[in-house]
Design a protein around this motif. Structure first.
Motif, PDB file in Angstrom:
ATOM      1  N   ALA A   4       0.845  -1.196   0.000  1.00  0.00           N
ATOM      2  CA  ALA A   4       0.000   0.000   0.000  1.00  0.00           C
ATOM      3  C   ALA A   4       0.874   1.236   0.000  1.00  0.00           C
ATOM      4  CB  ALA A   4      -0.919   0.012   1.211  1.00  0.00           C
ATOM      5  N   ASP A   5       0.492   2.196  -0.828  1.00  0.00           N
ATOM      6  CA  ASP A   5       1.097   3.528  -0.836  1.00  0.00           C
ATOM      7  C   ASP A   5       0.147   4.421  -0.060  1.00  0.00           C
ATOM      8  OD1 ASP A   5       2.102   6.057  -1.313  1.00  0.00           O
ATOM      9  OD2 ASP A   5       2.173   5.838  -3.495  1.00  0.00           O
ATOM     10  N   ILE A   6       0.528   4.796   1.157  1.00  0.00           N
ATOM     11  CA  ILE A   6      -0.329   5.581   2.033  1.00  0.00           C
ATOM     12  C   ILE A   6      -0.130   7.059   1.708  1.00  0.00           C
ATOM     13  CG2 ILE A   6      -0.955   6.079   4.433  1.00  0.00           C
ATOM     14  CD1 ILE A   6      -1.316   3.109   3.606  1.00  0.00           C
ATOM     15  N   GLY A   7      -1.188   7.684   1.215  1.00  0.00           N
ATOM     16  CA  GLY A   7      -1.092   9.059   0.745  1.00  0.00           C
ATOM     17  C   GLY A   7      -0.539   9.100  -0.663  1.00  0.00           C
ATOM     18  N   SER A   8      -1.104   8.280  -1.526  1.00  0.00           N
ATOM     19  CA  SER A   8      -0.561   8.061  -2.872  1.00  0.00           C
ATOM     20  C   SER A   8      -0.663   9.267  -3.794  1.00  0.00           C
ATOM     21  CB  SER A   8      -1.257   6.872  -3.523  1.00  0.00           C
ATOM     22  OG  SER A   8      -2.653   7.114  -3.621  1.00  0.00           O
ATOM     23  N   GLY A   9      -1.574  10.175  -3.525  1.00  0.00           N
ATOM     24  CA  GLY A   9      -1.714  11.343  -4.394  1.00  0.00           C
ATOM     25  C   GLY A   9      -1.953  10.947  -5.832  1.00  0.00           C
ATOM     26  N   THR A  10      -1.155  11.485  -6.729  1.00  0.00           N
ATOM     27  CA  THR A  10      -1.310  11.232  -8.166  1.00  0.00           C
ATOM     28  C   THR A  10      -0.565   9.988  -8.635  1.00  0.00           C
ATOM     29  OG1 THR A  10       0.569  12.661  -8.659  1.00  0.00           O
ATOM     30  CG2 THR A  10      -1.624  13.699  -8.646  1.00  0.00           C
ATOM     31  N   GLY A  11       0.005   9.233  -7.687  1.00  0.00           N
ATOM     32  CA  GLY A  11       0.644   7.967  -8.042  1.00  0.00           C
ATOM     33  C   GLY A  11       2.078   8.054  -8.493  1.00  0.00           C
ATOM     34  N   PHE A  12       2.748   9.156  -8.229  1.00  0.00           N
ATOM     35  CA  PHE A  12       4.136   9.346  -8.666  1.00  0.00           C
ATOM     36  C   PHE A  12       5.028   8.190  -8.216  1.00  0.00           C
ATOM     37  CE2 PHE A  12       8.417  11.230  -8.187  1.00  0.00           C
ATOM     38  CZ  PHE A  12       8.593  11.762  -9.440  1.00  0.00           C
ATOM     39  N   TYR A  13       4.998   7.865  -6.926  1.00  0.00           N
ATOM     40  CA  TYR A  13       5.810   6.759  -6.423  1.00  0.00           C
ATOM     41  C   TYR A  13       5.097   5.414  -6.589  1.00  0.00           C
ATOM     42  CZ  TYR A  13       9.320   9.914  -4.513  1.00  0.00           C
ATOM     43  OH  TYR A  13      10.315  10.841  -4.377  1.00  0.00           O
ATOM     44  N   ALA A  52     -10.590  11.775  -3.022  1.00  0.00           N
ATOM     45  CA  ALA A  52     -11.009  11.169  -4.291  1.00  0.00           C
ATOM     46  C   ALA A  52     -10.473  11.956  -5.482  1.00  0.00           C
ATOM     47  CB  ALA A  52     -12.531  11.076  -4.350  1.00  0.00           C
ATOM     48  N   GLU A  53     -10.289  13.266  -5.323  1.00  0.00           N
ATOM     49  CA  GLU A  53      -9.756  14.093  -6.414  1.00  0.00           C
ATOM     50  C   GLU A  53      -8.365  13.628  -6.838  1.00  0.00           C
ATOM     51  OE1 GLU A  53     -12.085  16.893  -3.623  1.00  0.00           O
ATOM     52  OE2 GLU A  53     -10.669  15.248  -3.431  1.00  0.00           O
ATOM     53  N   MET A  54      -7.583  13.164  -5.879  1.00  0.00           N
ATOM     54  CA  MET A  54      -6.248  12.673  -6.224  1.00  0.00           C
ATOM     55  C   MET A  54      -6.348  11.391  -7.056  1.00  0.00           C
ATOM     56  SD  MET A  54      -3.939  14.726  -5.251  1.00  0.00           S
ATOM     57  CE  MET A  54      -3.373  15.866  -4.006  1.00  0.00           C
ATOM     58  N   HIS A  55      -7.265  10.519  -6.688  1.00  0.00           N
ATOM     59  CA  HIS A  55      -7.478   9.304  -7.489  1.00  0.00           C
ATOM     60  C   HIS A  55      -7.955   9.658  -8.891  1.00  0.00           C
ATOM     61  CE1 HIS A  55      -6.523   6.633  -4.307  1.00  0.00           C
ATOM     62  NE2 HIS A  55      -7.649   6.741  -3.639  1.00  0.00           N
ATOM     63  N   ASP A  56      -8.828  10.651  -9.003  1.00  0.00           N
ATOM     64  CA  ASP A  56      -9.303  11.077 -10.320  1.00  0.00           C
ATOM     65  C   ASP A  56      -8.135  11.539 -11.188  1.00  0.00           C
ATOM     66  OD1 ASP A  56     -11.887  10.505  -9.487  1.00  0.00           O
ATOM     67  OD2 ASP A  56     -12.396  12.611  -9.062  1.00  0.00           O
ATOM     68  N   ARG A  57      -7.245  12.305 -10.609  1.00  0.00           N
ATOM     69  CA  ARG A  57      -6.070  12.771 -11.364  1.00  0.00           C
ATOM     70  C   ARG A  57      -5.173  11.595 -11.768  1.00  0.00           C
ATOM     71  NH1 ARG A  57      -4.596  18.256 -11.267  1.00  0.00           N
ATOM     72  NH2 ARG A  57      -6.126  19.541 -10.186  1.00  0.00           N
ATOM     73  N   TYR A  58      -5.036  10.639 -10.861  1.00  0.00           N
ATOM     74  CA  TYR A  58      -4.205   9.462 -11.153  1.00  0.00           C
ATOM     75  C   TYR A  58      -4.834   8.643 -12.271  1.00  0.00           C
ATOM     76  CZ  TYR A  58      -1.079   5.507  -9.948  1.00  0.00           C
ATOM     77  OH  TYR A  58      -0.140   4.511  -9.952  1.00  0.00           O
ATOM     78  N   ARG A  59      -6.129   8.443 -12.218  1.00  0.00           N
ATOM     79  CA  ARG A  59      -6.808   7.687 -13.285  1.00  0.00           C
ATOM     80  C   ARG A  59      -6.651   8.392 -14.635  1.00  0.00           C
ATOM     81  NH1 ARG A  59     -10.745   7.060  -9.075  1.00  0.00           N
ATOM     82  NH2 ARG A  59     -10.912   4.876  -8.447  1.00  0.00           N
TER      83      ARG A  59
END
Length: 184
Positions: free
Chosen positions: A41-50, A68-75
């Motif tokens: 698990a990436d805790i605090g994954s944000g936009t998924g950079f790491y 959820a906005e961060m997940h939207d950006r990552y998707r």
């Protein structure tokens, strides 16, 4: 213990390659000591950079973020197939007991650090599993990252994790950040 969450309107800053000067992919991979069938698990994954950097090396990565906005950006950016999105705080992970082989947080510990979050990590990390924390240090200059009063030091992280039942494997303070590796 923890303070704020990252403003999703500034999420483009999370994709800048200069973030590697605070913690490289190689350092994170080495600290996690992963196997191909691991669940992480990436805790605090944000936009998924790491998250993107870890996903080729494991079976599954849970991208955990409160926003959820961060997940939207990552998707929108495009996530690897083995990434599963979890919209939750670190103190209420919808995961099974002992489900994770490892967890990591990069520059987010100051956002979620609490007794509840560390107890939750202790619940979901299998015995012998690792947690790698890379975060802004209160010993830093404050030129980058959050306000100084929102930061922790390596000693704080060691104490917090050990109080939650983890054992410190390694820890280092650098110019602006610290890295802490613990096992359950």
């Amino acid at each position: 213990m923890g303070f704020h969450t990252f403003d999703p309107d500034r999420a483009e800053k999370l994709e800048r390659p200069e973030r590697y000067r605070f913690g490289s992919r190689e350092e994170l991979l080495g600290a996690l000591d992963l196997a191909p069938d691991d669940v992480v698990a990436d805790i605090g994954s944000g936009t998924g950079f790491y998250t993107d950097e870890i996903s080729p090396h494991v079976e599954t990565v849970y991208a955990v973020d409160l926003q959820a906005e961060m997940h939207d950006r990552y998707r929108t950016k495009g996530a690897p197939e083995n990434v599963e999105f979890v919209t939750a705080g670190a103190s209420s992970l919808p995961l099974e007991d002992d489900e994770l082989d490892a967890a990591f947080s990069t520059m987010t510990y100051h956002e979620f650090a609490s007794e509840e979050a560390l107890a939750e990590l202790a619940r979901v990390i299998r015995p012998g599993g690792r947690v790698v924390t890379l975060d802004w240090s209160k010993a830093g200059s404050g030129d980058d990252g959050p306000a100084m009063d929102e930061r922790f030091g390596l000693g704080d992280a060691v104490d917090h994790f050990e109080e939650a039942g983890f054992t410190t494997v390694d820890g280092r303070t650098r110019i602006e950040t610290f890295v802490h590796i613990a096992t359950r």
